[in-house]
Every structure is written in C-alpha cells, then in structure tokens.
Design an enzyme around this catalytic site. Structure first.
Site, PDB file in Angstrom:
ATOM      1  N   CYS A  97       0.837  -1.210   0.000  1.00  0.00           N
ATOM      2  CA  CYS A  97       0.000   0.000   0.000  1.00  0.00           C
ATOM      3  C   CYS A  97       0.873   1.261   0.000  1.00  0.00           C
ATOM      4  O   CYS A  97       1.718   1.434   0.870  1.00  0.00           O
ATOM      5  CB  CYS A  97      -0.930  -0.028   1.216  1.00  0.00           C
ATOM      6  SG  CYS A  97      -1.797   1.517   1.479  1.00  0.00           S
ATOM      7  N   CYS A 141       0.638   3.241   3.256  1.00  0.00           N
ATOM      8  CA  CYS A 141       1.327   2.545   4.349  1.00  0.00           C
ATOM      9  C   CYS A 141       2.839   2.745   4.217  1.00  0.00           C
ATOM     10  O   CYS A 141       3.543   2.889   5.221  1.00  0.00           O
ATOM     11  CB  CYS A 141       0.972   1.056   4.360  1.00  0.00           C
ATOM     12  SG  CYS A 141      -0.642   0.704   5.103  1.00  0.00           S
ATOM     13  N   ASP A 187      -0.562  16.664  -0.782  1.00  0.00           N
ATOM     14  CA  ASP A 187      -0.830  15.840  -1.971  1.00  0.00           C
ATOM     15  C   ASP A 187       0.230  16.134  -3.029  1.00  0.00           C
ATOM     16  O   ASP A 187       0.623  17.281  -3.232  1.00  0.00           O
ATOM     17  CB  ASP A 187      -2.234  16.144  -2.517  1.00  0.00           C
ATOM     18  CG  ASP A 187      -2.703  15.082  -3.495  1.00  0.00           C
ATOM     19  OD1 ASP A 187      -3.628  14.322  -3.146  1.00  0.00           O
ATOM     20  OD2 ASP A 187      -2.135  15.004  -4.612  1.00  0.00           O
ATOM     21  N   ASN A 208     -13.163  10.160  -1.332  1.00  0.00           N
ATOM     22  CA  ASN A 208     -13.612   9.331  -2.441  1.00  0.00           C
ATOM     23  C   ASN A 208     -13.679   7.889  -1.954  1.00  0.00           C
ATOM     24  O   ASN A 208     -12.736   7.388  -1.347  1.00  0.00           O
ATOM     25  CB  ASN A 208     -12.642   9.444  -3.626  1.00  0.00           C
ATOM     26  CG  ASN A 208     -12.662  10.829  -4.247  1.00  0.00           C
ATOM     27  OD1 ASN A 208     -13.729  11.429  -4.404  1.00  0.00           O
ATOM     28  ND2 ASN A 208     -11.508  11.353  -4.588  1.00  0.00           N
ATOM     29  N   GLY A 231     -14.010   7.347  -7.930  1.00  0.00           N
ATOM     30  CA  GLY A 231     -12.660   7.562  -8.457  1.00  0.00           C
ATOM     31  C   GLY A 231     -11.559   7.383  -7.435  1.00  0.00           C
ATOM     32  O   GLY A 231     -10.468   7.940  -7.600  1.00  0.00           O
ATOM     33  N   HIS A 234      -6.335   3.234   0.582  1.00  0.00           N
ATOM     34  CA  HIS A 234      -6.070   3.439   2.017  1.00  0.00           C
ATOM     35  C   HIS A 234      -6.852   4.704   2.340  1.00  0.00           C
ATOM     36  O   HIS A 234      -6.584   5.772   1.750  1.00  0.00           O
ATOM     37  CB  HIS A 234      -4.560   3.610   2.252  1.00  0.00           C
ATOM     38  CG  HIS A 234      -4.186   3.813   3.693  1.00  0.00           C
ATOM     39  ND1 HIS A 234      -3.233   3.038   4.347  1.00  0.00           N
ATOM     40  CD2 HIS A 234      -4.610   4.713   4.607  1.00  0.00           C
ATOM     41  CE1 HIS A 234      -3.103   3.446   5.589  1.00  0.00           C
ATOM     42  NE2 HIS A 234      -3.926   4.476   5.775  1.00  0.00           N
ATOM     43  N   HIS A 239      -8.445   8.031   2.986  1.00  0.00           N
ATOM     44  CA  HIS A 239      -7.812   9.350   3.102  1.00  0.00           C
ATOM     45  C   HIS A 239      -8.836  10.458   2.918  1.00  0.00           C
ATOM     46  O   HIS A 239      -9.784  10.321   2.155  1.00  0.00           O
ATOM     47  CB  HIS A 239      -6.659   9.499   2.099  1.00  0.00           C
ATOM     48  CG  HIS A 239      -7.027   9.178   0.688  1.00  0.00           C
ATOM     49  ND1 HIS A 239      -7.109   7.883   0.219  1.00  0.00           N
ATOM     50  CD2 HIS A 239      -7.344   9.965  -0.360  1.00  0.00           C
ATOM     51  CE1 HIS A 239      -7.449   7.894  -1.056  1.00  0.00           C
ATOM     52  NE2 HIS A 239      -7.614   9.149  -1.433  1.00  0.00           N
ATOM     53  N   HIS A 270      -9.244  14.322   1.780  1.00  0.00           N
ATOM     54  CA  HIS A 270      -8.625  15.449   1.076  1.00  0.00           C
ATOM     55  C   HIS A 270      -9.079  16.738   1.766  1.00  0.00           C
ATOM     56  O   HIS A 270     -10.281  16.988   1.879  1.00  0.00           O
ATOM     57  CB  HIS A 270      -9.106  15.519  -0.375  1.00  0.00           C
ATOM     58  CG  HIS A 270      -8.717  14.364  -1.245  1.00  0.00           C
ATOM     59  ND1 HIS A 270      -7.646  14.401  -2.107  1.00  0.00           N
ATOM     60  CD2 HIS A 270      -9.280  13.139  -1.405  1.00  0.00           C
ATOM     61  CE1 HIS A 270      -7.567  13.245  -2.762  1.00  0.00           C
ATOM     62  NE2 HIS A 270      -8.540  12.463  -2.356  1.00  0.00           N
TER      63      HIS A 270
HETATM   64  P1  5GP Z   1      -7.982   9.448  -4.490  1.00  0.00           P
HETATM   65  O1  5GP Z   1      -8.157   9.665  -5.966  1.00  0.00           O
HETATM   66  O2  5GP Z   1      -7.673   8.010  -4.165  1.00  0.00           O
HETATM   67  O3  5GP Z   1      -9.111  10.007  -3.667  1.00  0.00           O
HETATM   68  O4  5GP Z   1      -6.742  10.318  -4.059  1.00  0.00           O
HETATM   69  C1  5GP Z   1      -5.432   9.852  -4.061  1.00  0.00           C
HETATM   70  C2  5GP Z   1      -4.544  11.073  -3.950  1.00  0.00           C
HETATM   71  O5  5GP Z   1      -3.242  10.641  -3.623  1.00  0.00           O
HETATM   72  C3  5GP Z   1      -4.448  11.894  -5.250  1.00  0.00           C
HETATM   73  O6  5GP Z   1      -4.895  13.223  -5.002  1.00  0.00           O
HETATM   74  C4  5GP Z   1      -2.973  11.812  -5.605  1.00  0.00           C
HETATM   75  O7  5GP Z   1      -2.463  13.020  -6.152  1.00  0.00           O
HETATM   76  C5  5GP Z   1      -2.323  11.481  -4.275  1.00  0.00           C
HETATM   77  N1  5GP Z   1      -1.079  10.745  -4.389  1.00  0.00           N
HETATM   78  C6  5GP Z   1      -0.841   9.650  -5.181  1.00  0.00           C
HETATM   79  N2  5GP Z   1       0.420   9.205  -5.001  1.00  0.00           N
HETATM   80  C7  5GP Z   1       0.992  10.031  -4.077  1.00  0.00           C
HETATM   81  C8  5GP Z   1       2.311  10.063  -3.478  1.00  0.00           C
HETATM   82  O8  5GP Z   1       3.191   9.247  -3.749  1.00  0.00           O
HETATM   83  N3  5GP Z   1       2.535  11.046  -2.559  1.00  0.00           N
HETATM   84  C9  5GP Z   1       1.576  11.977  -2.241  1.00  0.00           C
HETATM   85  N4  5GP Z   1       1.908  12.915  -1.348  1.00  0.00           N
HETATM   86  N5  5GP Z   1       0.329  11.956  -2.779  1.00  0.00           N
HETATM   87  C10 5GP Z   1       0.048  10.997  -3.680  1.00  0.00           C
HETATM   88 ZN    ZN Z   2      -2.359   1.239   3.700  1.00  0.00          ZN
END
Ligand code: 5GP
Ligand code: ZN
Length: 132
Positions: A22, A25, A48, A105, A111, A116, A118, A120
């Site tokens: 992950c 993680c 992000d 999300n 999307g 994991h 999170h 925003h």
């Molecule tokens: P999701 O689309 O799953 O709600 O959001 C995942 C978020 O994780 C996205 O906004 C993406 O830019 C962010 N993200 C993906 N990989 C990384 C990373 O390696 N480091 C950081 N800081 N953010 C990440």
């Molecule tokens: Zn995780």
C-alpha cells in the site's frame, strides 16, 4: 482420490500483504518520502503530490483501512479525531476563515485511486462547481 488439505493464507496474512504493497502505508513507514504537516500515533497528514488547490493535504489513519466501506465500529473515535485534526490543520494553514472542502472518495464510481482511507483537505481558492 487425493484430497487437497492445503489452506490458503489467513485473512490476517492477506491484510499484511496488502499493507506491504500500500502506497500510503509506505508513506507512513517512511519508505516513500512525503511533505508531512501533522503526525501523531494514529494519524498522518501530508501534502498531496498533485495538488488540486493551493492547499491540498491528505489526512490518513495510520491503521490500514481500505475505504469508508471497511470502517468498523471500533474506528468511530479515530474518524472523529481525524476531523479534529483537519480543523487544526485548517487553522494552521490559515484557511479556517476563508473556508475549505473535505472530500473522501470511496470506491470505483467515486474515483478512489489509493486504497487506504484518506481525507482530502482542499482550500485556498474559491471552488467553482459544486456537486452538492
Ligand atoms: P484518491 O483519488 O484516491 O481520492 O486520491 C489519491 C490522492 O493521492 C491523489 O490526489 C494523488 O495526487 C495522491 N497521491 C498519489 N500518489 C501520491 C504520493 O506518492 N505522494 C503523495 N503525497 N500523494 C500521492
Ligand atoms: Zn495502507
């Protein structure tokens, strides 16, 4: 007739394999660098990597929870604490007065890309379009 007595991996073992793979993680363990803005024993917040607003911070539980779908009764206090941390970060970032948006999300149609849980925290601009 040969009987296959081999059992597959236990649910705990499967969870450990998923956690090892992950992305968030790995960020928690420090295996992948991140720009941290808050950390305690249960929660981590970091910027992000592809910000969608001037302030775009991800707030995550250190416990590997795949998504809101996987929340359990025992996680209720943790989720409450995450909102208190979001409040604290928003104040520190100076966006409490101007306002901010919190997005979670959950699953494919929403999307969700990183499996994991999170939150925003988005701020620093006037958000145009609203879904709700
Ligand atoms: P999701 O689309 O799953 O709600 O959001 C995942 C978020 O994780 C996205 O906004 C993406 O830019 C962010 N993200 C993906 N990989 C990384 C990373 O390696 N480091 C950081 N800081 N953010 C990440
Ligand atoms: Zn995780």
């Amino acid at each position: 007739m040969a009987i296959n007595c081999q059992k597959g991996p236990s649910p705990m073992a499967i969870k450990e394999i998923i956690m090892e793979d992950c992305l968030f993680c790995k960020i928690i363990k420090g295996e992948i660098p991140s720009s941290k803005v808050y950390e305690d024993d249960e929660i981590l917040a970091f910027k992000d990597i592809a910000p969608a607003a001037p302030v775009h911070i991800l707030v995550i539980p250190k416990k590997h929870i795949k998504s809101l779908v996987e929340l359990e009764k025992e996680d209720e206090a943790l989720i409450g604490k995450i909102y208190t941390v979001i409040n604290k970060i928003a104040k520190e970032q100076g966006v409490s007065e101007s306002g901010y948006r919190v997005i979670v999300n959950c699953g494919k149609d929403a999307g969700q890309e990183v499996m994991h849980l999170h939150f925003h925290l988005l701020a620093g601009t006037q958000f145009g379009e609203k879904i709700v």
